[in-house]
Design an enzyme around this catalytic site. Sequence first.
Site, PDB file in Angstrom:
ATOM      1  N   ARG A  99       0.837  -1.210   0.000  1.00 32.28           N
ATOM      2  CA  ARG A  99       0.000   0.000   0.000  1.00 32.28           C
ATOM      3  C   ARG A  99       0.870   1.258   0.000  1.00 32.28           C
ATOM      4  O   ARG A  99       0.399   2.350  -0.239  1.00 32.28           O
ATOM      5  CB  ARG A  99      -0.921   0.011   1.231  1.00 32.28           C
ATOM      6  CG  ARG A  99      -2.045  -0.969   1.178  1.00 32.28           C
ATOM      7  CD  ARG A  99      -3.134  -0.552   0.196  1.00 32.28           C
ATOM      8  NE  ARG A  99      -3.979   0.517   0.735  1.00 32.28           N
ATOM      9  CZ  ARG A  99      -4.092   1.736   0.199  1.00 32.28           C
ATOM     10  NH1 ARG A  99      -3.416   2.033  -0.879  1.00 32.28           N
ATOM     11  NH2 ARG A  99      -4.882   2.634   0.741  1.00 32.28           N
ATOM     12  N   HIS A 100       2.150   1.099   0.315  1.00 38.26           N
ATOM     13  CA  HIS A 100       3.069   2.262   0.311  1.00 38.26           C
ATOM     14  C   HIS A 100       3.454   2.531  -1.144  1.00 38.26           C
ATOM     15  O   HIS A 100       4.354   1.920  -1.696  1.00 38.26           O
ATOM     16  CB  HIS A 100       4.265   1.985   1.240  1.00 38.26           C
ATOM     17  CG  HIS A 100       3.824   1.924   2.665  1.00 38.26           C
ATOM     18  ND1 HIS A 100       3.969   2.979   3.527  1.00 38.26           N
ATOM     19  CD2 HIS A 100       3.162   0.960   3.347  1.00 38.26           C
ATOM     20  CE1 HIS A 100       3.417   2.671   4.694  1.00 38.26           C
ATOM     21  NE2 HIS A 100       2.938   1.436   4.609  1.00 38.26           N
ATOM     22  N   ARG A 138       4.591   1.813  10.216  1.00 39.93           N
ATOM     23  CA  ARG A 138       4.555   0.362  10.412  1.00 39.93           C
ATOM     24  C   ARG A 138       5.315  -0.138  11.636  1.00 39.93           C
ATOM     25  O   ARG A 138       5.311  -1.349  11.901  1.00 39.93           O
ATOM     26  CB  ARG A 138       5.070  -0.340   9.148  1.00 39.93           C
ATOM     27  CG  ARG A 138       4.247  -0.027   7.904  1.00 39.93           C
ATOM     28  CD  ARG A 138       2.786  -0.422   8.053  1.00 39.93           C
ATOM     29  NE  ARG A 138       2.021  -0.134   6.832  1.00 39.93           N
ATOM     30  CZ  ARG A 138       0.740  -0.425   6.677  1.00 39.93           C
ATOM     31  NH1 ARG A 138       0.060  -1.011   7.644  1.00 39.93           N
ATOM     32  NH2 ARG A 138       0.109  -0.106   5.564  1.00 39.93           N
TER      33      ARG A 138
HETATM   34  C1  LIG Z   1      -2.523   1.152  11.079  1.00 38.18           C
HETATM   35  C2  LIG Z   1      -2.881   1.246   9.624  1.00 38.18           C
HETATM   36  C3  LIG Z   1      -4.134   0.867   9.192  1.00 38.18           C
HETATM   37  C4  LIG Z   1      -4.476   0.961   7.827  1.00 38.18           C
HETATM   38  N1  LIG Z   1      -5.714   0.558   7.404  1.00 38.18           N
HETATM   39  C5  LIG Z   1      -6.026   0.594   6.088  1.00 38.18           C
HETATM   40  C6  LIG Z   1      -7.297   0.105   5.607  1.00 38.18           C
HETATM   41  O1  LIG Z   1      -8.141  -0.301   6.367  1.00 38.18           O
HETATM   42  N2  LIG Z   1      -7.531   0.128   4.263  1.00 38.18           N
HETATM   43  C7  LIG Z   1      -6.614   0.614   3.367  1.00 38.18           C
HETATM   44  O2  LIG Z   1      -6.883   0.625   2.178  1.00 38.18           O
HETATM   45  N3  LIG Z   1      -5.398   1.060   3.800  1.00 38.18           N
HETATM   46  C8  LIG Z   1      -5.086   1.061   5.119  1.00 38.18           C
HETATM   47  N4  LIG Z   1      -3.860   1.483   5.543  1.00 38.18           N
HETATM   48  C9  LIG Z   1      -2.898   1.989   4.541  1.00 38.18           C
HETATM   49  C10 LIG Z   1      -2.807   3.528   4.590  1.00 38.18           C
HETATM   50  O3  LIG Z   1      -4.048   4.136   4.273  1.00 38.18           O
HETATM   51  C11 LIG Z   1      -1.735   4.017   3.606  1.00 38.18           C
HETATM   52  O4  LIG Z   1      -2.146   3.726   2.292  1.00 38.18           O
HETATM   53  C12 LIG Z   1      -0.396   3.364   3.840  1.00 38.18           C
HETATM   54  O5  LIG Z   1      -0.082   3.400   5.202  1.00 38.18           O
HETATM   55  C13 LIG Z   1       0.666   4.093   3.044  1.00 38.18           C
HETATM   56  O6  LIG Z   1       0.888   5.349   3.649  1.00 38.18           O
HETATM   57  P1  LIG Z   1       1.200   6.630   2.767  1.00 38.18           P
HETATM   58  O7  LIG Z   1       0.077   6.930   1.847  1.00 38.18           O
HETATM   59  O8  LIG Z   1       1.644   7.732   3.686  1.00 38.18           O
HETATM   60  O9  LIG Z   1       2.514   6.112   1.966  1.00 38.18           O
HETATM   61  P2  LIG Z   1       2.809   6.174   0.420  1.00 38.18           P
HETATM   62  O10 LIG Z   1       1.747   5.521  -0.363  1.00 38.18           O
HETATM   63  O11 LIG Z   1       4.214   5.669   0.254  1.00 38.18           O
HETATM   64  O12 LIG Z   1       2.768   7.704   0.103  1.00 38.18           O
HETATM   65  C14 LIG Z   1       3.702   8.594   0.757  1.00 38.18           C
HETATM   66  C15 LIG Z   1       3.156   9.987   0.646  1.00 38.18           C
HETATM   67  O13 LIG Z   1       3.087  10.340  -0.745  1.00 38.18           O
HETATM   68  C16 LIG Z   1       1.902  11.094  -0.978  1.00 38.18           C
HETATM   69  N5  LIG Z   1       1.052  10.341  -1.914  1.00 38.18           N
HETATM   70  C17 LIG Z   1       1.204   9.052  -2.323  1.00 38.18           C
HETATM   71  N6  LIG Z   1       0.256   8.743  -3.212  1.00 38.18           N
HETATM   72  C18 LIG Z   1      -0.517   9.825  -3.345  1.00 38.18           C
HETATM   73  C19 LIG Z   1      -1.683  10.128  -4.112  1.00 38.18           C
HETATM   74  N7  LIG Z   1      -2.236   9.228  -4.909  1.00 38.18           N
HETATM   75  N8  LIG Z   1      -2.217  11.354  -3.995  1.00 38.18           N
HETATM   76  C20 LIG Z   1      -1.682  12.285  -3.200  1.00 38.18           C
HETATM   77  N9  LIG Z   1      -0.575  12.067  -2.437  1.00 38.18           N
HETATM   78  C21 LIG Z   1      -0.009  10.860  -2.514  1.00 38.18           C
HETATM   79  C22 LIG Z   1       1.231  11.293   0.373  1.00 38.18           C
HETATM   80  O14 LIG Z   1       1.704  12.476   0.954  1.00 38.18           O
HETATM   81  C23 LIG Z   1       1.730  10.128   1.180  1.00 38.18           C
HETATM   82  O15 LIG Z   1       1.717  10.319   2.581  1.00 38.18           O
HETATM   83  C24 LIG Z   1      -3.513   1.433   6.886  1.00 38.18           C
HETATM   84  C25 LIG Z   1      -2.257   1.808   7.342  1.00 38.18           C
HETATM   85  C26 LIG Z   1      -1.925   1.718   8.686  1.00 38.18           C
HETATM   86  C27 LIG Z   1      -0.532   2.124   9.131  1.00 38.18           C
END
Ligand SMILES: Cc1cc2nc3c(=O)[nH]c(=O)nc-3n(C[C@H](O)[C@H](O)[C@H](O)COP(=O)(O)OP(=O)(O)OC[C@H]3O[C@@H](n4cnc5c(N)ncnc54)[C@H](O)[C@@H]3O)c2cc1C
Length: 289
Positions: free
Chosen positions: A106-107, A205
């Site tokens: 998901r990252h 994480r």
């Molecule tokens: C405890 C926990 C529970 C979670 N539960 C769920 C769940 O129930 N369902 C689910 O689907 N996910 C879930 N997630 C995943 C969460 O929503 C994030 O997708 C994941 O943690 C990646 O984080 P991120 O978006 O900061 O990182 P990355 O995807 O690496 O992105 C890093 C940064 O880049 C920017 N970015 C990346 N993509 C975009 C975009 N398309 N548009 C704008 N800015 C962007 C943002 O600033 C983002 O913070 C969970 C995560 C955690 C830690």
Amino acid sequence: MLKIRELRENEIPPIPSNVAEAERLRRLEFSVLDAGYVRFVDLMGDDGAIVDAARISRAATDRLSEEEAGVFLDALARRGHWSPFEMVELKFRVRAPIYVLRQWLRHRTASAQETSGRYVDSDLAFQSACNEWRGVDGKPLPPEVCDELGELEYDACAALETVYTERLRRGVVREQARKELPLSTYSEAYWKIDLRNLFNFLRLRTDDAAQYEIRRYAKIIGEQIVKPLFPNAYAAFEEHDLNAVRFSRREAETLRAFVASRRDELVESAARLGVVESARFLNKLNAAK
Ligand SMILES: Cc1cc2nc3c(=O)[nH]c(=O)nc-3n(C[C@H](O)[C@H](O)[C@H](O)COP(=O)(O)OP(=O)(O)OC[C@H]3O[C@@H](n4cnc5c(N)ncnc54)[C@H](O)[C@@H]3O)c2cc1C
């Protein structure tokens, strides 16, 4: 005509300071869960590469000492200037259950390449909870319950393995034969990410809110691999992100009201931070005067 100039000594990018550490790490496999692992594969850059990138606007050609670089990186992190940390990239190879990899991938700011169950036989390694079952309150369930659940886990995996291998034996294509394989099946992936986004991954994480199993991987990556490769950058991350807290407006107001009532004690404790940091801290709390 192509013009080539030989760079002056102080213009040549230095050999990264973490070459020996990277070589040591490249030879190691860190075990995670019952049959997973993390391996460090490759990297680009070191602490100095982040400093050099951040200082490009200053036209500075001198190099900072190790200690100065530490102070500089700390200042970048304190001010939230994270883009220079994107100049560094790391690549890992990991083996994890599919349900962990699903959270991992998901990252979106990383690049990943995962083994495909369409082209290779699954090696049918299913991650076992090793009879350590957690209840909804996060505490371990009683041993007799764990034993019973362990037997159910074993029987279910054995049955699913039979379904998969029988389909292959009868000529079903792998892409269809795999469809009943459980989320606990181990899979492997290469994963490449820059240091800024890796810090984001580590903060999210390693947090208690993240699932225990992915926390195990994240902790190893942070403490065993990133920390020794980027000691100053990691220290700045720990100080200003990983172990820092952020307050909402109302929380901050509550905190200010509290410290205002105990200003003398606060000033006395803040003195331990040193002159500059304590002034900054008191300013943040509007308690400087
Ligand atoms: C405890 C926990 C529970 C979670 N539960 C769920 C769940 O129930 N369902 C689910 O689907 N996910 C879930 N997630 C995943 C969460 O929503 C994030 O997708 C994941 O943690 C990646 O984080 P991120 O978006 O900061 O990182 P990355 O995807 O690496 O992105 C890093 C940064 O880049 C920017 N970015 C990346 N993509 C975009 C975009 N398309 N548009 C704008 N800015 C962007 C943002 O600033 C983002 O913070 C969970 C995560 C955690 C830690």
